[in-house]
Scaffold this active site. Structure first.
Site, PDB file in Angstrom:
ATOM      1  N   TYR A 147     -17.245  41.933   5.808  1.00 32.61           N
ATOM      2  CA  TYR A 147     -17.132  40.686   5.663  1.00 32.61           C
ATOM      3  C   TYR A 147     -18.277  39.742   5.801  1.00 32.61           C
ATOM      4  O   TYR A 147     -19.147  39.309   4.966  1.00 32.61           O
ATOM      5  CB  TYR A 147     -15.830  39.915   6.303  1.00 32.61           C
ATOM      6  CG  TYR A 147     -15.789  38.466   6.026  1.00 32.61           C
ATOM      7  CD1 TYR A 147     -14.905  38.276   5.122  1.00 32.61           C
ATOM      8  CD2 TYR A 147     -16.127  37.437   6.958  1.00 32.61           C
ATOM      9  CE1 TYR A 147     -14.757  36.812   4.835  1.00 32.61           C
ATOM     10  CE2 TYR A 147     -15.941  36.198   6.687  1.00 32.61           C
ATOM     11  CZ  TYR A 147     -15.241  35.822   5.563  1.00 32.61           C
ATOM     12  OH  TYR A 147     -14.929  34.428   5.154  1.00 32.61           O
ATOM     13  N   LYS A 151     -20.892  38.709   2.594  1.00 33.30           N
ATOM     14  CA  LYS A 151     -20.933  37.346   2.263  1.00 33.30           C
ATOM     15  C   LYS A 151     -22.375  36.964   2.286  1.00 33.30           C
ATOM     16  O   LYS A 151     -22.945  36.113   1.723  1.00 33.30           O
ATOM     17  CB  LYS A 151     -20.142  36.365   3.279  1.00 33.30           C
ATOM     18  CG  LYS A 151     -18.599  36.567   3.286  1.00 33.30           C
ATOM     19  CD  LYS A 151     -18.276  35.563   1.985  1.00 33.30           C
ATOM     20  CE  LYS A 151     -16.728  35.430   2.127  1.00 33.30           C
ATOM     21  NZ  LYS A 151     -16.306  34.607   0.925  1.00 33.30           N
ATOM     22  N   ASN A 176     -14.365  27.731  10.432  1.00 36.96           N
ATOM     23  CA  ASN A 176     -12.926  27.671  10.552  1.00 36.96           C
ATOM     24  C   ASN A 176     -12.192  26.631  10.118  1.00 36.96           C
ATOM     25  O   ASN A 176     -12.057  25.232  10.381  1.00 36.96           O
ATOM     26  CB  ASN A 176     -12.524  27.768  12.096  1.00 36.96           C
ATOM     27  CG  ASN A 176     -13.042  29.107  12.585  1.00 36.96           C
ATOM     28  OD1 ASN A 176     -14.410  29.247  12.788  1.00 36.96           O
ATOM     29  ND2 ASN A 176     -12.153  30.171  13.054  1.00 36.96           N
ATOM     30  N   VAL A 190      -5.262  29.545  14.265  1.00 36.10           N
ATOM     31  CA  VAL A 190      -4.340  28.453  14.464  1.00 36.10           C
ATOM     32  C   VAL A 190      -2.864  29.187  13.811  1.00 36.10           C
ATOM     33  O   VAL A 190      -1.664  28.437  14.609  1.00 36.10           O
ATOM     34  CB  VAL A 190      -5.007  27.479  13.340  1.00 36.10           C
ATOM     35  CG1 VAL A 190      -3.851  26.331  13.218  1.00 36.10           C
ATOM     36  CG2 VAL A 190      -6.194  27.002  14.008  1.00 36.10           C
ATOM     37  N   SER A 191      -2.798  29.912  12.859  1.00 39.73           N
ATOM     38  CA  SER A 191      -1.520  30.173  12.169  1.00 39.73           C
ATOM     39  C   SER A 191      -0.862  30.985  13.205  1.00 39.73           C
ATOM     40  O   SER A 191       0.418  30.776  13.564  1.00 39.73           O
ATOM     41  CB  SER A 191      -1.501  30.793  10.995  1.00 39.73           C
ATOM     42  OG  SER A 191      -2.533  31.642  10.898  1.00 39.73           O
ATOM     43  N   ARG A 279     -18.980  28.760  18.346  1.00 36.53           N
ATOM     44  CA  ARG A 279     -19.192  28.317  17.001  1.00 36.53           C
ATOM     45  C   ARG A 279     -19.067  26.936  16.728  1.00 36.53           C
ATOM     46  O   ARG A 279     -18.248  26.473  16.910  1.00 36.53           O
ATOM     47  CB  ARG A 279     -18.312  29.060  16.067  1.00 36.53           C
ATOM     48  CG  ARG A 279     -18.817  28.964  14.653  1.00 36.53           C
ATOM     49  CD  ARG A 279     -17.891  29.814  13.840  1.00 36.53           C
ATOM     50  NE  ARG A 279     -17.857  31.115  13.825  1.00 36.53           N
ATOM     51  CZ  ARG A 279     -17.022  31.979  13.131  1.00 36.53           C
ATOM     52  NH1 ARG A 279     -15.671  31.622  13.108  1.00 36.53           N
ATOM     53  NH2 ARG A 279     -17.194  33.254  13.059  1.00 36.53           N
TER      54      ARG A 279
END
Ligand code: NAD
Ligand code: UDP
Length: 313
Positions: A147, A151, A176, A190-191, A279
């Site tokens: 990832y 990116k 995020n 969070v989910s 972060r």
């Protein structure tokens, strides 16, 4: 503001993509949503399916696409660690071949193209908060590399197309972001915490929970996307997009328990490899160039997100 036009959103049936499609339709654009449904769902764009200016197409961005559009938002890529690590080769292909295909399309039709880049380009950062000048601290061969490096390579391609072919590019480094329509099994923090709290199940904290993240509510982020796309050609990015208010994972868990009234307990599990310690975006550039900053506080955004998960679980 930009005049309305024909807009392609790759990854448009995903969490961020579906909110972006809604916003673009509201602003009067014709929207073509392209998605291979790896992590996205048609139900995310259900409210748009009958709209005369909305079209959805099943397509994998690792293959070329020939359409006529004025703007491209390139969001296609699984964003949650468990999903992007499920088929890491495909993740790199999606970022790199996907960028090449979408940049090629933008070059042919002279479209302005936005790239959904990520705070992961900074890896486990050694400077804090992170500014766009920071080159990052990324493991090139670890479990997150498909990832992170995918990116990073996509950013390289965007800037080379800009220099070599004078393409109009907009690279946003997203920190995020959370909100309604995250997938319940998405695996992001969070989910996970909300779904666990609503079921009164143990809340899984990875590591000791002292690692930090800065959480942006989805409506704030989409506003930044649209503002960035509306800037003049001299604004290329990269530009940090996120909420600079930083929390530890324990603080997040405690807020979720309080707001859901849950009886869940915190349980501590091993920290995944290469998990960044901290972060927080420095958003000075976004403030200056876009006149933008997040408005939704974590508590308010969590309430909306909790209400969403209550309605679907
Ligand atoms: P998501 O997983 O909900 O959405 C990604 C979408 O891309 C899904 O609909 C998926 O089916 C689609 N997709 C994946 N591979 C594809 C392919 N090869 N061809 C076509 N479609 C494909 O995740 P999200 O949170 O909405 O993230 C959207 C974008 O924003 C991603 O590029 C992600 O890297 C970036 N981003 C998100 C966050 C965040 O916190 N949400 C942070 C940084 C960057
Ligand atoms: N995390 C956690 N419990 C979970 C899911 C994630 O403690 O159930 C932690 C994870 O280890 C990381 C932080 O929450 O430190 C954010 O994880 P996420 O996958 O949401 O995003 P990213 O690591 O890509 O920022």
């Amino acid at each position: 503001m930009l005049e309305s036009g024909r807009v392609l959103v790759t990854g448009g049936a995903g969490f961020l993509g579906s909110h972006l499609c809604e916003r673009l339709i509201k602003d009067g654009n014709d929207v073509l949503c392209v998605d291979n449904y790896f992590t996205g769902r048609r139900t995310n764009v259900e409210s748009l399916l009958r709209h005369p200016r909305f079209e959805i197409m099943r397509h994998d961005v690792t293959f070329p696409l020939y359409v006529e559009v004025d703007q491209i938002y390139n969001l296609a890529c699984p964003a949650s660690p468990i999903h992007y690590q499920h088929d890491p080769v495909q993740t790199t292909k999606t970022s790199v071949h996907g960028a090449i295909n979408m940049l090629g399309l933008a070059k042919r039709v002279r479209a302005t193209i936005f790239q959904a880049s990520t705070s992961e380009v900074y890896g486990d950062p050694q400077i804090h908060p992170q500014t766009e000048e920071y080159w990052g601290h990324v493991n090139p061969i670890g479990l997150r590399s498909c990832y992170d490096e995918g990116k990073r390579c996509a950013e390289t391609l965007f800037f080379d197309y800009h220099r070599q072919h004078r393409l109009k590019i907009k690279v946003g480094r997203i920190f995020n972001t959370y909100g309604p329509r995250m997938h319940p099994n998405d695996g992001r923090v969070v989910s996970n915490f909300i779904v666990q709290a609503l079921g009164n199940r143990d809340i899984t904290i990875y590591g000791d929970g002292s690692q930090t993240r800065s959480f942006c509510y989805v409506s704030d982020l989409i506003e930044a996307f649209v503002r960035l796309m509306a800037t003049g050609p001299e604004v290329t990015g990269p530009i940090n997009l996120g909420n600079p208010v930083e929390f530890t994972m324990v603080q997040l868990a405690e807020a979720v328990i309080r707001l859901t009234g849950s009886s869940s307990r915190l349980v501590f599990q091993p920290l995944p490899s290469d998990d960044p310690r901290q972060r927080q975006p420095d958003i000075s550039r976004a403030r200056q160039l876009l006149g933008w900053e997040p408005r939704v506080a974590l508590e308010d955004g969590l309430k909306e997100t909790i209400a969403y998960f209550r309605s679907i679980l």
